[in-house]
Design an enzyme around this catalytic site. Structure first.
Site, mmCIF file in Angstrom:
data_model
loop_
_atom_site.group_PDB
_atom_site.id
_atom_site.type_symbol
_atom_site.label_atom_id
_atom_site.label_comp_id
_atom_site.label_asym_id
_atom_site.label_seq_id
_atom_site.Cartn_x
_atom_site.Cartn_y
_atom_site.Cartn_z
ATOM 1 N N LYS A 199 -26.592 -42.610 44.020
ATOM 2 C CA LYS A 199 -26.126 -44.532 44.550
ATOM 3 C C LYS A 199 -25.814 -43.872 46.126
ATOM 4 O O LYS A 199 -26.327 -44.366 46.600
ATOM 5 C CB LYS A 199 -24.835 -44.067 43.496
ATOM 6 C CG LYS A 199 -24.435 -44.526 42.553
ATOM 7 C CD LYS A 199 -23.562 -44.810 41.925
ATOM 8 C CE LYS A 199 -23.307 -45.878 40.904
ATOM 9 N NZ LYS A 199 -22.790 -46.903 40.234
ATOM 10 N N LYS A 232 -31.988 -47.007 34.806
ATOM 11 C CA LYS A 232 -31.104 -48.152 33.724
ATOM 12 C C LYS A 232 -30.595 -49.536 34.601
ATOM 13 O O LYS A 232 -30.278 -49.410 35.235
ATOM 14 C CB LYS A 232 -29.785 -46.682 34.056
ATOM 15 C CG LYS A 232 -29.278 -46.780 34.952
ATOM 16 C CD LYS A 232 -27.348 -45.792 34.477
ATOM 17 C CE LYS A 232 -26.305 -45.943 35.227
ATOM 18 N NZ LYS A 232 -24.828 -46.568 34.294
ATOM 19 N N LYS A 236 -24.732 -52.823 36.080
ATOM 20 C CA LYS A 236 -24.325 -54.282 37.095
ATOM 21 C C LYS A 236 -24.714 -54.278 38.338
ATOM 22 O O LYS A 236 -24.782 -55.459 38.729
ATOM 23 C CB LYS A 236 -22.128 -53.856 37.197
ATOM 24 C CG LYS A 236 -21.396 -53.934 35.747
ATOM 25 C CD LYS A 236 -20.438 -53.477 35.861
ATOM 26 C CE LYS A 236 -19.779 -52.864 35.267
ATOM 27 N NZ LYS A 236 -19.443 -50.930 35.796
HETATM 28 N N1 AQP Z 1 -27.354 -48.817 31.037
HETATM 29 C C1 AQP Z 1 -26.619 -48.464 30.624
HETATM 30 N N2 AQP Z 1 -26.890 -47.747 29.407
HETATM 31 C C2 AQP Z 1 -26.131 -47.320 28.375
HETATM 32 N N3 AQP Z 1 -25.046 -46.962 28.864
HETATM 33 C C3 AQP Z 1 -24.858 -47.354 30.217
HETATM 34 N N4 AQP Z 1 -22.933 -47.519 30.912
HETATM 35 C C4 AQP Z 1 -23.354 -47.807 31.786
HETATM 36 N N5 AQP Z 1 -24.493 -47.956 32.225
HETATM 37 C C5 AQP Z 1 -26.226 -47.665 31.085
HETATM 38 C C6 AQP Z 1 -22.655 -46.747 29.733
HETATM 39 O O1 AQP Z 1 -21.225 -47.688 30.185
HETATM 40 C C7 AQP Z 1 -19.777 -47.469 30.761
HETATM 41 C C8 AQP Z 1 -19.016 -47.643 31.914
HETATM 42 O O2 AQP Z 1 -19.781 -47.772 32.836
HETATM 43 P P1 AQP Z 1 -19.279 -48.039 34.220
HETATM 44 O O3 AQP Z 1 -19.307 -49.435 34.641
HETATM 45 O O4 AQP Z 1 -18.004 -46.940 33.955
HETATM 46 O O5 AQP Z 1 -20.339 -46.565 35.452
HETATM 47 P P2 AQP Z 1 -22.253 -47.351 35.801
HETATM 48 O O6 AQP Z 1 -22.125 -45.903 34.358
HETATM 49 O O7 AQP Z 1 -22.125 -46.718 36.437
HETATM 50 O O8 AQP Z 1 -22.105 -48.687 35.003
HETATM 51 P P3 AQP Z 1 -23.061 -49.750 36.343
HETATM 52 O O9 AQP Z 1 -23.108 -51.020 35.052
HETATM 53 O O10 AQP Z 1 -24.157 -48.718 36.812
HETATM 54 O O11 AQP Z 1 -22.067 -50.235 36.927
HETATM 55 P P4 AQP Z 1 -22.866 -49.711 38.863
HETATM 56 O O12 AQP Z 1 -23.526 -50.716 39.280
HETATM 57 O O13 AQP Z 1 -21.356 -50.409 39.156
HETATM 58 O O14 AQP Z 1 -22.191 -48.158 39.621
HETATM 59 C C9 AQP Z 1 -20.198 -45.668 30.681
HETATM 60 O O15 AQP Z 1 -19.764 -45.033 29.159
HETATM 61 C C10 AQP Z 1 -21.203 -45.525 31.244
HETATM 62 O O16 AQP Z 1 -22.201 -44.530 30.501
#
Ligand code: AQP
Length: 340
Positions: free
Chosen positions: A118, A201, A204
């Protein structure tokens, strides 16, 4: 099983940092919903304090907090069976987070791959909160004495850090106070990849909306995104092993398996030899059939934000009843004087 005699308790969280993706749904929410039928106490949290580790417009954050809650409810999280709240309403999370800032070591934080991903080349300019995020996540889990943490693969390292923090605290203060929580990473959807680049991956906050499926996408958009998803020219093979080295193809098979509650092997058995002209429309139809009811329930819930706020407030009261005594006991262990 957990290594100590704690009540089996699940904790997990989701950041309201944008719209919920298919990755969040398959990697986390689906498992959270099914854990309600197992022998656990369940606690699910919209982790708004984590969201602000990167800039969030205040109105957008309020909206995303409510929409994320609506997505959880619409996916099947039942506030009567689970404690559902937003993190900032239970200050014990942030307070234990500070204690853990003083337990975790800088060397441990430096090994966190999500921070490196990040922060990228901008590490000097990101917030201190983004760097310390895993210590707050450990507090989220441990202020509830959670024993099981269902997450996607990307969060595995942070749950391992949580175990290290619990073990160091217990060791330093010669107590058996914090459980050594188990990550629960199960099923074909634990690492849903970006539709345009199978090495990243699905997130969001990824650059292009075309790289992810949002829970609020309509049928046409879902079909378009899968149609344009990057693949290779080969048809689907006879065996799963033959998908090695074909990351984008494997991702679509895993998504199909996750959405249809089956295994990637079963999907390959059904579609062996199929070209993308057959598989992608079938995948889009399946995704629409599964997501459309969730998305229409989300929009119904979002028509009454006051009710969402009431659900979060009631959940916060339940969460505080568990977390506050654990925080106070932690203060006693550490030697902080409490005269009231
Ligand atoms: N691509 C993914 N595949 C499987 N699991 C995922 N999770 C997130 N992306 C994937 C799981 O969703 C839960 C909540 O995640 P989060 O929103 O707290 O954080 P993150 O993993 O950082 O999600 P994003 O979508 O990538 O958000 P941004 O872009 O804002 O950083 C967790 O259990 C995560 O493992």
């Amino acid at each position: 099983m957990a290594e100590t005699n704690f009540t089996p308790r699940v904790f997990s969280g989701v950041k309201p940092s944008g719209g919920i993706t298919l990755g969040n749904y398959l990697g986390a929410f689906k498992r959270w919903v099914s854990m309600q039928d197992e022998a656990y106490e369940n606690t699910y949290c919209v982790v708004d304090l984590h969201a602000i580790t990167v800039w969030q417009d205040p109105d957008a954050l309020r909206h995303a907090t409510r929409e994320t809650t609506a997505a959880l409810l619409a996916s099947g999280i039942d506030p009567a069976r689970s404690t559902l709240f937003n993190q900032s309403q239970v200050p014990a999370h942030a307070e234990l987070g500070w204690i853990f800032n003083c337990v975790a070591r800088v060397g441990w934080m430096n090994r966190m791959t999500q921070f490196k991903d990040k922060a990228g080349k901008n590490a000097e300019k990101v917030s201190l909160g983004l760097y310390g995020y895993p210590a707050l996540m450990a507090a989220d889990i441990l202020v509830h004495h959670a024993t099981h943490v269902p997450v996607g693969e990307d969060q595995k390292q942070h749950v391992e850090l949580t175990r290290d923090i619990a073990a160091k605290f217990n060791h330093d203060y010669k107590v058996d106070f914090f459980p050594i929580a188990e990550p629960v990473i199960e099923g074909p959807g634990t690492r849903v990849m970006n539709l345009r680049d199978g090495s990243k991956k699905m997130s969001k906050s990824g650059e292009s909306d075309m790289e992810r499926i949002n829970m609020t996408d309509d049928a046409d958009l879902i079909a378009k995104k899968f149609k344009k998803a990057r693949t290779d020219p080969e048809p689907l093979p006879e065996t799963l092993e033959a998908l090695d080295g074909r990351a984008e193809a494997r991702n679509l098979v895993d998504i199909y398996a996750g959405l249809s509650d089956t295994t990637p092997e079963a999907v390959i058995a059904e579609y062996a030899g199929a070209g993308w002209g057959r598989f992608k429309p079938a995948l889009a139809d399946l995704a629409v059939a599964k997501l459309a009811p969730i998305s229409s329930e989300m929009s119904r819930l979002m028509d009454d934000p006051g009710e969402i706020d009431r659900i979060l407030a009631a959940g916060a009261e339940k969460a505080e009843a568990v977390a506050q005594p654990i925080l106070e006991k932690t203060y006693d262990i550490v030697g902080l004087v409490r005269g009231r």
